[in-house]
Design an enzyme around this catalytic site. Structure first.
Site, PDB file in Angstrom:
ATOM      1  N   ASN A 141      12.089  53.621 -13.825  1.00  0.00           N
ATOM      2  CA  ASN A 141      11.619  53.796 -15.214  1.00  0.00           C
ATOM      3  C   ASN A 141      12.463  54.762 -16.046  1.00  0.00           C
ATOM      4  O   ASN A 141      12.094  55.911 -16.254  1.00  0.00           O
ATOM      5  CB  ASN A 141      10.163  54.280 -15.227  1.00  0.00           C
ATOM      6  CG  ASN A 141       9.240  53.271 -14.610  1.00  0.00           C
ATOM      7  OD1 ASN A 141       9.285  52.087 -14.953  1.00  0.00           O
ATOM      8  ND2 ASN A 141       8.411  53.708 -13.689  1.00  0.00           N
ATOM      9  N   TYR A 189      11.463  39.322 -10.513  1.00  0.00           N
ATOM     10  CA  TYR A 189      12.456  40.320 -10.944  1.00  0.00           C
ATOM     11  C   TYR A 189      12.918  41.167  -9.750  1.00  0.00           C
ATOM     12  O   TYR A 189      14.111  41.389  -9.539  1.00  0.00           O
ATOM     13  CB  TYR A 189      11.813  41.191 -12.024  1.00  0.00           C
ATOM     14  CG  TYR A 189      12.643  42.361 -12.491  1.00  0.00           C
ATOM     15  CD1 TYR A 189      13.758  42.178 -13.308  1.00  0.00           C
ATOM     16  CD2 TYR A 189      12.289  43.670 -12.139  1.00  0.00           C
ATOM     17  CE1 TYR A 189      14.502  43.263 -13.749  1.00  0.00           C
ATOM     18  CE2 TYR A 189      13.023  44.747 -12.578  1.00  0.00           C
ATOM     19  CZ  TYR A 189      14.134  44.546 -13.382  1.00  0.00           C
ATOM     20  OH  TYR A 189      14.866  45.622 -13.812  1.00  0.00           O
ATOM     21  N   ASP A 211      28.198  41.649 -23.496  1.00  0.00           N
ATOM     22  CA  ASP A 211      26.757  41.350 -23.618  1.00  0.00           C
ATOM     23  C   ASP A 211      26.615  40.066 -24.425  1.00  0.00           C
ATOM     24  O   ASP A 211      27.591  39.610 -25.030  1.00  0.00           O
ATOM     25  CB  ASP A 211      26.030  42.517 -24.334  1.00  0.00           C
ATOM     26  CG  ASP A 211      24.534  42.562 -24.020  1.00  0.00           C
ATOM     27  OD1 ASP A 211      23.823  41.574 -24.327  1.00  0.00           O
ATOM     28  OD2 ASP A 211      24.059  43.570 -23.488  1.00  0.00           O
ATOM     29  N   GLY A 236      12.508  43.267 -19.118  1.00  0.00           N
ATOM     30  CA  GLY A 236      11.640  43.905 -20.097  1.00  0.00           C
ATOM     31  C   GLY A 236      10.567  44.693 -19.367  1.00  0.00           C
ATOM     32  O   GLY A 236      10.694  44.946 -18.164  1.00  0.00           O
ATOM     33  N   ARG A 272       3.470  54.102  -8.214  1.00  0.00           N
ATOM     34  CA  ARG A 272       4.862  54.053  -7.724  1.00  0.00           C
ATOM     35  C   ARG A 272       5.531  55.380  -8.029  1.00  0.00           C
ATOM     36  O   ARG A 272       5.443  55.903  -9.130  1.00  0.00           O
ATOM     37  CB  ARG A 272       5.626  52.936  -8.433  1.00  0.00           C
ATOM     38  CG  ARG A 272       7.112  52.934  -8.085  1.00  0.00           C
ATOM     39  CD  ARG A 272       7.851  51.816  -8.772  1.00  0.00           C
ATOM     40  NE  ARG A 272       7.470  50.524  -8.252  1.00  0.00           N
ATOM     41  CZ  ARG A 272       7.506  49.394  -8.961  1.00  0.00           C
ATOM     42  NH1 ARG A 272       7.876  49.406 -10.217  1.00  0.00           N
ATOM     43  NH2 ARG A 272       7.143  48.252  -8.406  1.00  0.00           N
ATOM     44  N   ALA A 295      13.319  49.988  -8.837  1.00  0.00           N
ATOM     45  CA  ALA A 295      12.179  50.337  -7.986  1.00  0.00           C
ATOM     46  C   ALA A 295      11.256  49.138  -7.787  1.00  0.00           C
ATOM     47  O   ALA A 295      10.418  49.149  -6.877  1.00  0.00           O
ATOM     48  CB  ALA A 295      11.404  51.481  -8.627  1.00  0.00           C
ATOM     49  N   ARG A 305       3.100  56.292 -12.340  1.00  0.00           N
ATOM     50  CA  ARG A 305       4.538  56.036 -12.288  1.00  0.00           C
ATOM     51  C   ARG A 305       5.283  57.373 -12.426  1.00  0.00           C
ATOM     52  O   ARG A 305       4.699  58.386 -12.816  1.00  0.00           O
ATOM     53  CB  ARG A 305       4.995  55.149 -13.473  1.00  0.00           C
ATOM     54  CG  ARG A 305       4.456  53.729 -13.497  1.00  0.00           C
ATOM     55  CD  ARG A 305       5.068  52.866 -12.414  1.00  0.00           C
ATOM     56  NE  ARG A 305       4.633  51.485 -12.557  1.00  0.00           N
ATOM     57  CZ  ARG A 305       3.482  50.999 -12.103  1.00  0.00           C
ATOM     58  NH1 ARG A 305       2.603  51.781 -11.497  1.00  0.00           N
ATOM     59  NH2 ARG A 305       3.187  49.720 -12.256  1.00  0.00           N
ATOM     60  N   LYS A 357       9.239  48.894 -22.608  1.00  0.00           N
ATOM     61  CA  LYS A 357       8.581  49.413 -21.415  1.00  0.00           C
ATOM     62  C   LYS A 357       7.579  50.487 -21.827  1.00  0.00           C
ATOM     63  O   LYS A 357       7.518  50.884 -23.001  1.00  0.00           O
ATOM     64  CB  LYS A 357       9.629  49.942 -20.455  1.00  0.00           C
ATOM     65  CG  LYS A 357      10.681  48.855 -20.175  1.00  0.00           C
ATOM     66  CD  LYS A 357      11.663  49.270 -19.155  1.00  0.00           C
ATOM     67  CE  LYS A 357      11.215  48.732 -17.822  1.00  0.00           C
ATOM     68  NZ  LYS A 357      12.018  49.227 -16.720  1.00  0.00           N
ATOM     69  N   ALA A 358       6.814  50.963 -20.827  1.00  0.00           N
ATOM     70  CA  ALA A 358       5.646  51.808 -21.132  1.00  0.00           C
ATOM     71  C   ALA A 358       5.950  53.034 -22.023  1.00  0.00           C
ATOM     72  O   ALA A 358       5.231  53.259 -23.004  1.00  0.00           O
ATOM     73  CB  ALA A 358       4.972  52.243 -19.832  1.00  0.00           C
TER      74      ALA A 358
END
Ligand code: NAD
Length: 329
Positions: free
Chosen positions: A175, A146, A32, A75, A282, A116, A219, A189-190
């Protein structure tokens, strides 16, 4: 003992995957541009390398049997919707270099982590969206750069398999969330963002949280432990086409907020503000996942968010304390 390379091993899923593979008895090299932020790596060897450099990719793939390719500049919606050029440019180079290096090094199996986000925007315009099957990817029209990059690399994996014989596997994540994931700074993320907002409100005595849009966008969300099981099953399988990996329970972002509030034991008002929301709805169609892997994710959203919330509340508490002590209050 299989020797495995995990790229993006300093990131959320990569860090967990390294630990998972070590527990399964594999020798693991992690690569990384940064170390994992929240816990030490379990990798046998962890190397800081920038995979945009072909020589770095070649050195990373040398001597390994399997590659899990997770490295990406990515992100949440806020990040993805405002960094198109950088994401398409850098991720394409990372993935082309890594697959090429794996081929040159004689790697037997290569798993690419798609998303997705490759699915066409025109199939995701309603909150009550029809779950997306793998073949829905074409005709292609991903919403963001993306998704286009992920789609292109899926094609590259298929062609390297057909032309050069490297066994490629392609997973499309829906997700993934859990502890030790980015929770602040703009790339979160959410689920992580929601846990942070709720924890901050709870710990500071605020009464409301902000939600981007009307919160009715939908989602599905999949807990990290299920994601790791699915990844390892797909790598071991003989299935060569792209496969969804996610939960198929559709929830609105408002419902996500309610579940997090429940986990926190907090009652908060939702204030809806303008912000990037991505597609309107989604969901994952898991028919093929069940057929191919004889398995599907099993950890409920409530259970996964409960575990994630506990970890994020602790991060928020520490950050508030650090801020208070640095400002002398
Ligand atoms: P993450 O951002 O936590 O991890 C990605 C890692 O890649 C980071 O640690 C980053 O430093 C590293 N990286 C970026 N540029 C690099 C470079 N030039 N060289 C080497 N490393 C580099 O993301 P994640 O959530 O762990 O996602 C892992 C993979 O799964 C990514 O490819 C992502 O696109 C894909 N994915 C994730 C989700 C999700 O819900 N988390 C959904 C769909 C797809």
């Amino acid at each position: 003992m299989t020797k495995v390379l995990v790229t993006g091993a300093g990131g959320f899923i990569g860090h967990h995957l390294v630990s998972y593979l070590r527990k399964q008895g594999h020798w693991v090299r992690g690569v990384d541009i940064k170390h994992p932020e929240y816990a030490a790596t379990d990798a046998n060897e962890f190397v800081i390398r920038d995979l945009r450099d072909p020589a770095a990719a070649l050195a990373s793939a040398r001597g390994v049997d399997h590659v899990y390719a997770l490295a990406a500049d990515m992100g949440g919606m806020g990040y993805i919707s405002s960094n198109h050029a950088r994401i398409l440019h850098d991720n394409t180079i990372i993935n082309f270099n890594t697959l090429d290096a794996a081929h040159a090094s004689g790697v037997a199996r290569y798993l690419y982590t798609s998303s997705a986000c490759i699915y066409p925007e025109y199939k995701q315009t309603e909150t009550s969206v029809t779950p997306l099957k793998e073949e829905d990817a074409y005709p292609a029209q991903p919403q963001d750069a993306y998704g286009w990059e992920k789609l292109i690399t899926e094609r590259l994996c298929a062609h390297y398999r057909d032309d050069y014989g490297i066994e490629t596997r392609i997973v499309r994540f829906h997700n993934i969330f859990g502890p030790l994931g980015t929770w602040d700074g703009g790339r979160e993320k959410a689920p992580a963002a929601m846990c942070r907002k709720v924890a901050k409100a709870k710990l500071t005595g605020a009464r409301e949280i902000e939600i981007w849009g009307d919160g009715e966008q939908t989602r599905s969300f999949c807990y990290i432990d299920d994601c790791l099981d699915g990844l390892s099953r797909l790598m071991a399988s003989d299935y060569r086409e792209p496969l969804n990996l996610g939960q198929d329970r559709l929830v609105t972002i408002n419902q996500l907020a309610d579940i997090v509030c429940e986990a926190a034991g907090a009652t908060l008002v939702k204030r809806h503000v303008p912000g990037p929301q991505g597609v309107r709805g989604r969901n994952s169609d898991n028919t093929r996942l069940r057929q191919v892997l004889k398995w599907e994710p099993r950890i409920s959203l409530e259970e996964g968010l409960g575990r994630t919330y506990v970890w994020i509340e602790e991060q928020v508490r520490r950050s508030l304390l650090a801020h208070a002590s640095s400002s002398g209050s």
